[in-house]
Write a protein that holds these residues in place. Structure first.
Motif, PDB file in Angstrom:
ATOM      1  N   MET A   1      10.426   4.829  -3.675  1.00 33.14           N
ATOM      2  CA  MET A   1      10.199   3.455  -3.227  1.00 33.14           C
ATOM      3  C   MET A   1      10.970   3.169  -1.943  1.00 33.14           C
ATOM      4  O   MET A   1      10.517   2.427  -1.065  1.00 33.14           O
ATOM      5  CB  MET A   1      10.606   2.472  -4.319  1.00 33.14           C
ATOM      6  N   LEU A   2      12.150   3.773  -1.820  1.00 37.65           N
ATOM      7  CA  LEU A   2      12.922   3.629  -0.573  1.00 37.65           C
ATOM      8  C   LEU A   2      12.214   4.343   0.576  1.00 37.65           C
ATOM      9  O   LEU A   2      12.152   3.833   1.699  1.00 37.65           O
ATOM     10  CB  LEU A   2      14.334   4.182  -0.764  1.00 37.65           C
ATOM     11  N   LYS A   3      11.676   5.514   0.285  1.00 37.39           N
ATOM     12  CA  LYS A   3      10.940   6.262   1.309  1.00 37.39           C
ATOM     13  C   LYS A   3       9.652   5.547   1.708  1.00 37.39           C
ATOM     14  O   LYS A   3       9.134   5.753   2.816  1.00 37.39           O
ATOM     15  CB  LYS A   3      10.594   7.663   0.803  1.00 37.39           C
ATOM     16  N   ALA A   4       9.132   4.702   0.806  1.00 34.35           N
ATOM     17  CA  ALA A   4       7.859   4.029   1.064  1.00 34.35           C
ATOM     18  C   ALA A   4       7.904   3.158   2.310  1.00 34.35           C
ATOM     19  O   ALA A   4       6.881   2.945   2.966  1.00 34.35           O
ATOM     20  CB  ALA A   4       7.467   3.184  -0.151  1.00 34.35           C
TER      21      ALA A   4
ATOM     22  N   SER B   1       9.513  14.984  -2.671  1.00 35.90           N
ATOM     23  CA  SER B   1      10.042  16.167  -3.362  1.00 35.90           C
ATOM     24  C   SER B   1       9.874  15.986  -4.860  1.00 35.90           C
ATOM     25  O   SER B   1       9.862  14.857  -5.373  1.00 35.90           O
ATOM     26  CB  SER B   1      11.510  16.371  -3.017  1.00 35.90           C
ATOM     27  N   ALA B   2       9.761  17.106  -5.576  1.00 32.80           N
ATOM     28  CA  ALA B   2       9.617  17.054  -7.025  1.00 32.80           C
ATOM     29  C   ALA B   2      10.852  16.476  -7.700  1.00 32.80           C
ATOM     30  O   ALA B   2      10.783  15.998  -8.827  1.00 32.80           O
ATOM     31  CB  ALA B   2       9.332  18.451  -7.574  1.00 32.80           C
ATOM     32  N   THR B   3      11.989  16.511  -7.011  1.00 36.43           N
ATOM     33  CA  THR B   3      13.231  15.993  -7.591  1.00 36.43           C
ATOM     34  C   THR B   3      13.450  14.515  -7.279  1.00 36.43           C
ATOM     35  O   THR B   3      14.405  13.921  -7.783  1.00 36.43           O
ATOM     36  CB  THR B   3      14.428  16.808  -7.059  1.00 36.43           C
ATOM     37  N   ASP B   4      12.579  13.918  -6.484  1.00 36.62           N
ATOM     38  CA  ASP B   4      12.732  12.501  -6.133  1.00 36.62           C
ATOM     39  C   ASP B   4      12.455  11.607  -7.338  1.00 36.62           C
ATOM     40  O   ASP B   4      11.459  11.789  -8.053  1.00 36.62           O
ATOM     41  CB  ASP B   4      11.768  12.123  -4.999  1.00 36.62           C
ATOM     42  N   THR B   5      13.325  10.645  -7.557  1.00 36.38           N
ATOM     43  CA  THR B   5      13.090   9.636  -8.587  1.00 36.38           C
ATOM     44  C   THR B   5      12.134   8.580  -8.034  1.00 36.38           C
ATOM     45  O   THR B   5      11.875   8.515  -6.828  1.00 36.38           O
ATOM     46  CB  THR B   5      14.399   8.970  -9.018  1.00 36.38           C
TER      47      THR B   5
ATOM     48  N   THR C   1       0.837  -1.204   0.000  1.00 34.23           N
ATOM     49  CA  THR C   1       0.000   0.000   0.000  1.00 34.23           C
ATOM     50  C   THR C   1       0.865   1.245   0.000  1.00 34.23           C
ATOM     51  O   THR C   1       0.581   2.218  -0.717  1.00 34.23           O
ATOM     52  CB  THR C   1      -0.924   0.010   1.228  1.00 34.23           C
ATOM     53  N   LYS C   2       1.931   1.235   0.786  1.00 34.79           N
ATOM     54  CA  LYS C   2       2.840   2.372   0.826  1.00 34.79           C
ATOM     55  C   LYS C   2       3.501   2.600  -0.527  1.00 34.79           C
ATOM     56  O   LYS C   2       3.666   3.736  -0.978  1.00 34.79           O
ATOM     57  CB  LYS C   2       3.906   2.137   1.910  1.00 34.79           C
ATOM     58  N   GLN C   3       3.889   1.524  -1.178  1.00 37.36           N
ATOM     59  CA  GLN C   3       4.508   1.645  -2.498  1.00 37.36           C
ATOM     60  C   GLN C   3       3.509   2.174  -3.530  1.00 37.36           C
ATOM     61  O   GLN C   3       3.885   2.952  -4.415  1.00 37.36           O
ATOM     62  CB  GLN C   3       5.055   0.287  -2.932  1.00 37.36           C
ATOM     63  N   THR C   4       2.249   1.774  -3.393  1.00 36.07           N
ATOM     64  CA  THR C   4       1.208   2.287  -4.294  1.00 36.07           C
ATOM     65  C   THR C   4       1.048   3.793  -4.125  1.00 36.07           C
ATOM     66  O   THR C   4       0.923   4.530  -5.109  1.00 36.07           O
ATOM     67  CB  THR C   4      -0.129   1.581  -4.023  1.00 36.07           C
ATOM     68  N   ILE C   5       1.060   4.237  -2.879  1.00 36.30           N
ATOM     69  CA  ILE C   5       0.939   5.673  -2.601  1.00 36.30           C
ATOM     70  C   ILE C   5       2.103   6.431  -3.238  1.00 36.30           C
ATOM     71  O   ILE C   5       1.905   7.456  -3.915  1.00 36.30           O
ATOM     72  CB  ILE C   5       0.900   5.934  -1.088  1.00 36.30           C
ATOM     73  N   MET C   6       3.309   5.936  -3.061  1.00 35.76           N
ATOM     74  CA  MET C   6       4.479   6.603  -3.615  1.00 35.76           C
ATOM     75  C   MET C   6       4.485   6.563  -5.139  1.00 35.76           C
ATOM     76  O   MET C   6       4.971   7.490  -5.791  1.00 35.76           O
ATOM     77  CB  MET C   6       5.756   5.980  -3.060  1.00 35.76           C
ATOM     78  N   THR C   7       3.944   5.507  -5.724  1.00 36.14           N
ATOM     79  CA  THR C   7       3.830   5.443  -7.182  1.00 36.14           C
ATOM     80  C   THR C   7       2.889   6.522  -7.693  1.00 36.14           C
ATOM     81  O   THR C   7       3.165   7.197  -8.691  1.00 36.14           O
ATOM     82  CB  THR C   7       3.321   4.054  -7.624  1.00 36.14           C
ATOM     83  N   ILE C   8       1.775   6.708  -6.990  1.00 38.65           N
ATOM     84  CA  ILE C   8       0.823   7.759  -7.348  1.00 38.65           C
ATOM     85  C   ILE C   8       1.479   9.133  -7.210  1.00 38.65           C
ATOM     86  O   ILE C   8       1.328   9.994  -8.077  1.00 38.65           O
ATOM     87  CB  ILE C   8      -0.442   7.666  -6.473  1.00 38.65           C
ATOM     88  N   VAL C   9       2.217   9.324  -6.118  1.00 40.51           N
ATOM     89  CA  VAL C   9       2.905  10.597  -5.890  1.00 40.51           C
ATOM     90  C   VAL C   9       3.864  10.893  -7.038  1.00 40.51           C
ATOM     91  O   VAL C   9       3.907  12.010  -7.562  1.00 40.51           O
ATOM     92  CB  VAL C   9       3.673  10.577  -4.549  1.00 40.51           C
ATOM     93  N   TYR C  10       4.613   9.880  -7.462  1.00 47.70           N
ATOM     94  CA  TYR C  10       5.604  10.090  -8.519  1.00 47.70           C
ATOM     95  C   TYR C  10       4.938  10.397  -9.854  1.00 47.70           C
ATOM     96  O   TYR C  10       5.250  11.406 -10.504  1.00 47.70           O
ATOM     97  CB  TYR C  10       6.496   8.862  -8.657  1.00 47.70           C
ATOM     98  N   TYR C  11       4.019   9.544 -10.279  1.00 44.67           N
ATOM     99  CA  TYR C  11       3.459   9.686 -11.618  1.00 44.67           C
ATOM    100  C   TYR C  11       2.499  10.872 -11.735  1.00 44.67           C
ATOM    101  O   TYR C  11       2.314  11.405 -12.835  1.00 44.67           O
ATOM    102  CB  TYR C  11       2.775   8.394 -12.047  1.00 44.67           C
TER     103      TYR C  11
END
Length: 264
Positions: free
Chosen positions: A185-188, A176-180, A5-15
Motif C-alpha cells: 500500500m505504501l508502494k502504491a 516482492s513475494a516478501t512484501d506485506t 486504482t493504484k491501491q486496487t492493483i497492489m491489493t490484487i498483487v498481494y492476494y
C-alpha cells in the motif's frame, strides 16, 4: 492513475500470491470434496466439468499449431520471393522479424494451454516400470497420490514464482513475494505501469510479458486437472474396474482408425 486504482492493483498483487488466497482455494476444494463424498454423482459432475474445460481450451488453442505453420509459410514467401520487409494490418504494422519471433508465442500457447487436454486424452509419454503390472485399485491409489503429492504442489509453487515474475515486468516499483499488504500500500503511491517491451532484436517481438501470463494460465489449468484427476481416481477406486474411463471425452480418428488410436 488515481491512488484508489493504484491501491486496487497492489491489493490484487498481494492476494494473488498470498496465503489467504491459497487457504480460500483449499477451503472451497475441501467443501466441494465433502459434498462429492456425500453424493458421488456430484463428484462425477466435477470431473466432467473440469475435464470438459481442459478439452475445450486444448482443442481451441491446438489450432495455434496450424496458425504457426501458415504464418511461417507466409513469412518465407514474403521475405524470399516478394522481398517484403513489413506486414501491416491497418494501423498495426510490424517488421517481418517481429512476426517471425512471434511464432514462439503460438508454440507457448500449445505447450501451456494444451497440456491438460493432452493429459485427459492420455497423450503424454509415460515411463512405466510398476504401474501396468499392478491391480486396478493400486493404480487408482498411485494416481491419487500423484495428483496430491506432485501435480498440486508443483502447480502451486510454480504459480507463486510466476505471479510475482509477471507483476515485476508490468509495474514499478517492483513487488516482492516478501512484501506485506501494508508495504505494498505504501508502494502504491508511486506505482505506475511499466510493461515489458524489450525484444531480443531491435525490430523483433516485444510482448514477452504474454509468456508470463501463459505460465500462470498453465499453473491454473494443471491445478484444476490435478483436482479432476484425483476425483476420477477416487471414484474409479470406489466403483471398481467397470467405471474406468467413465464419462471420458476422448478424441477419435474416426471409424476404421481404431488401430492407430492409443499407440502414441
Amino acid at each position: 492513475m488515481e491512488l484508489s486504482t493504484k491501491q486496487t492493483i497492489m491489493t490484487i498483487v498481494y492476494y494473488g500470491g498470498s496465503v489467504e488466497f491459497f487457504a480460500a482455494i483449499m477451503t472451497l476444494l475441501i467443501l466441494a470434496t465433502v459434498i462429492g463424498l456425500w453424493r458421488r454423482e456430484i463428484m462425477w459432475g466435477y470431473v466432467r466439468v473440469l475435464e470438459g474445460f481442459a478439452n475445450t481450451v486444448g482443442r481451441f488453442f491446438a489450432w495455434a499449431g496450424l496458425l504457426m505453420v501458415l504464418q511461417q509459410i507466409m513469412i518465407v514467401f514474403l521475405q524470399r520471393i516478394f522481398r517484403v520487409s513489413e506486414i501491416s494490418f491497418g494501423f498495426f504494422a510490424k517488421d517481418l522479424s517481429w512476426w517471425s519471433e512471434e511464432l514462439k508465442l503460438y508454440n507457448a500457447m500449445i505447450v501451456a494451454l494444451c497440456a491438460t487436454y493432452t493429459f485427459v486424452q492420455g497423450g503424454h509419454v509415460r515411463v512405466d516400470l510398476i504401474y501396468s503390472g499392478v491391480s486396478h485399485r493400486t493404480k487408482r491409489v498411485i494416481d491419487m497420490l500423484g495428483s496430491l503429492l506432485f501435480m498440486m504442489p508443483v502447480a502451486v509453487l510454480t504459480w507463486m514464482y510466476a505471479w510475482y515474475f509477471l507483476w515485476r515486468h508490468l509495474i514499478t516499483p517492483k513487488p516482492s513475494a516478501t512484501d506485506t499488504l501494508d508495504k505494498l500500500m505504501l508502494k502504491a503511491r508511486a506505482v505506475r505501469w511499466n510493461v515489458e517491451t524489450i525484444g531480443f532484436s531491435p525490430n523483433g517481438f516485444n510482448a514477452y510479458f504474454l509468456f508470463k501470463v501463459l505460465l500462470l494460465a498453465y499453473c491454473g489449468l494443471i491445478f484444476l486437472q490435478a483436482v479432476a484427476f484425483f476425483y476420477r481416481s477416487f471414484l474409479e477406486f470406489v466403483e471398481g474396474p467397470e467405471s474406468e474411463g467413465k464419462y471420458l471425452d476422448k478424441d477419435t480418428l474416426g471409424e476404421g482408425e481404431e488401430a492407430f488410436e492409443g499407440t502414441h
